[in-house]
Design an enzyme around this catalytic site. Structure first.
Site, PDB file in Angstrom:
ATOM      1  N   GLU A   2      -6.036  -4.778  10.313  1.00 23.48           N
ATOM      2  CA  GLU A   2      -4.987  -3.793  10.577  1.00 23.48           C
ATOM      3  C   GLU A   2      -5.309  -3.042  11.864  1.00 23.48           C
ATOM      4  OE1 GLU A   2      -2.733  -2.656   6.759  1.00 23.48           O
ATOM      5  OE2 GLU A   2      -4.439  -1.329   6.927  1.00 23.48           O
ATOM      6  N   GLY A  50       1.986   2.140  10.872  1.00 24.58           N
ATOM      7  CA  GLY A  50       2.990   3.202  10.771  1.00 24.58           C
ATOM      8  C   GLY A  50       3.650   3.569  12.089  1.00 24.58           C
ATOM      9  N   GLU A 110      -6.964   4.982   7.710  1.00 24.99           N
ATOM     10  CA  GLU A 110      -6.707   6.397   7.407  1.00 24.99           C
ATOM     11  C   GLU A 110      -7.929   7.023   6.732  1.00 24.99           C
ATOM     12  OE1 GLU A 110      -2.964   5.789   5.404  1.00 24.99           O
ATOM     13  OE2 GLU A 110      -2.100   5.195   7.325  1.00 24.99           O
ATOM     14  N   LYS A 120       0.184   4.285  -0.321  1.00 21.70           N
ATOM     15  CA  LYS A 120      -0.427   5.511   0.209  1.00 21.70           C
ATOM     16  C   LYS A 120      -0.129   6.678  -0.755  1.00 21.70           C
ATOM     17  CE  LYS A 120      -0.218   3.368   4.668  1.00 21.70           C
ATOM     18  NZ  LYS A 120      -0.216   3.474   6.111  1.00 21.70           N
ATOM     19  N   ASN A 149       0.873  -1.176   0.000  1.00 23.64           N
ATOM     20  CA  ASN A 149       0.000   0.000   0.000  1.00 23.64           C
ATOM     21  C   ASN A 149       0.913   1.230   0.000  1.00 23.64           C
ATOM     22  OD1 ASN A 149      -1.806   2.048   0.466  1.00 23.64           O
ATOM     23  ND2 ASN A 149      -2.349   1.408   2.554  1.00 23.64           N
TER      24      ASN A 149
END
Ligand code: PGA
Length: 253
Positions: free
Chosen positions: A170, A176, A100, A15, A13
């Site tokens: 997740e 992160g 997110e 992002k 991913n």
């Protein structure tokens, strides 16, 4: 339950990172590394890179995907992009419900459910993200939260449609942050999710359901996670940005 029913899915991913030129180079360099892999390998790239990345991935088994798509098909929705559009650009899957998106863009389960039906109608595979926050975990609400996310996001989905769906667990506190969940605790959660799927769609669907883990996955901690019987793949953010590190996940058994 055996892994053999489910291919291992390794998805990067990106992002909001990289340029079109970087995306093309990445895919070209990844291609020879894929040769002996029997894993499902995908890259979820920014919208602007889908077409070039998909072009570069033509004839390979690398899947290119989007990181989001609208719940509407078309119309006056300034700034939105539909599932049909990302499909036309060359995407074969879309990530929906990433934390997110939920936290920064206020997406809720009902909206994600509508997006999911649009994506399936556009013939995209869906990677549905679920996961609890640190606060919810501390309050002992992990299972309740996951249950709500699964039932809300998957409302009305048939067993047949579940085959076009991957679940990515997740935990929000692990994304992160460098704080990866322990393989044992991930296994407990994945097993719980599989049980939930079995109770709604039956044992056969549950046994074939790919459930990935995501959140601070690194080449060093990936093997222990994938060894868990209910961990069928990885959704990788930071560690997918460099090909040197992403290729290590592909080489894992
Ligand atoms: P991370 O992100 O690997 O950088 O923690 C994972 C994700 O957000 O999908």
């Amino acid at each position: 339950m055996s892994h053999s029913l489910r291919p291992t899915a390794i998805i990067g991913n990106w992002k909001m990172n990289k340029t079109i030129a970087e995306a093309k180079t990445y895919v070209f360099e990844l291609t020879p590394l894929m040769r002996h892999s029997r894993k499902y390998v995908g890259l979820a790239v920014p919208f602007t890179m889908i077409a070039s990345a998909a072009e570069a991935a033509k004839g390979t088994s690398i899947a290119i995907g989007a990181q989001n798509a609208s719940d509407a098909e078309e119309g006056a929705f300034t700034g939105e992009i539909s599932s049909s559009m990302v499909k036309e650009a060359g995407a074969s899957f879309v990530i929906l419900g990433h934390s997110e998106r939920r936290q920064l863009f206020h997406e809720n389960n009902a909206l994600i459910n509508r997006k999911l039906f649009r994506a399936l109608a556009a013939d995209l595979k869906v990677v549905l993200c679920i996961g609890e926050t640190k606060e919810e975990r501390d309050k002992g609400e992990t299972e309740k939260v996951l249950c709500n996310q699964l039932s809300g996001c998957l409302e009305g989905v048939t067993a047949l449609q579940m085959a076009n769906l991957m679940i990515a667990y997740e935990p929000v506190w692990a994304i992160g942050t460098g704080k990866v969940a322990t393989p044992e605790s991930v296994q407990v959660v994945h097993h719980f999710c599989r049980d939930q799927i079995a109770s709604q769609w039956g044992q056969h669907t549950a046994e074939h359901q790919i459930i990935q883990y995501g959140g601070s996955v690194k080449p060093e901690n990936a093997a222990a996670l994938l060894e868990q019987p209910d961990v069928d793949g990885l959704l990788i953010g930071g560690a997918s940005l460099s090909l040197a590190s992403f290729s290590k996940f592909i080489d894992l058994k």
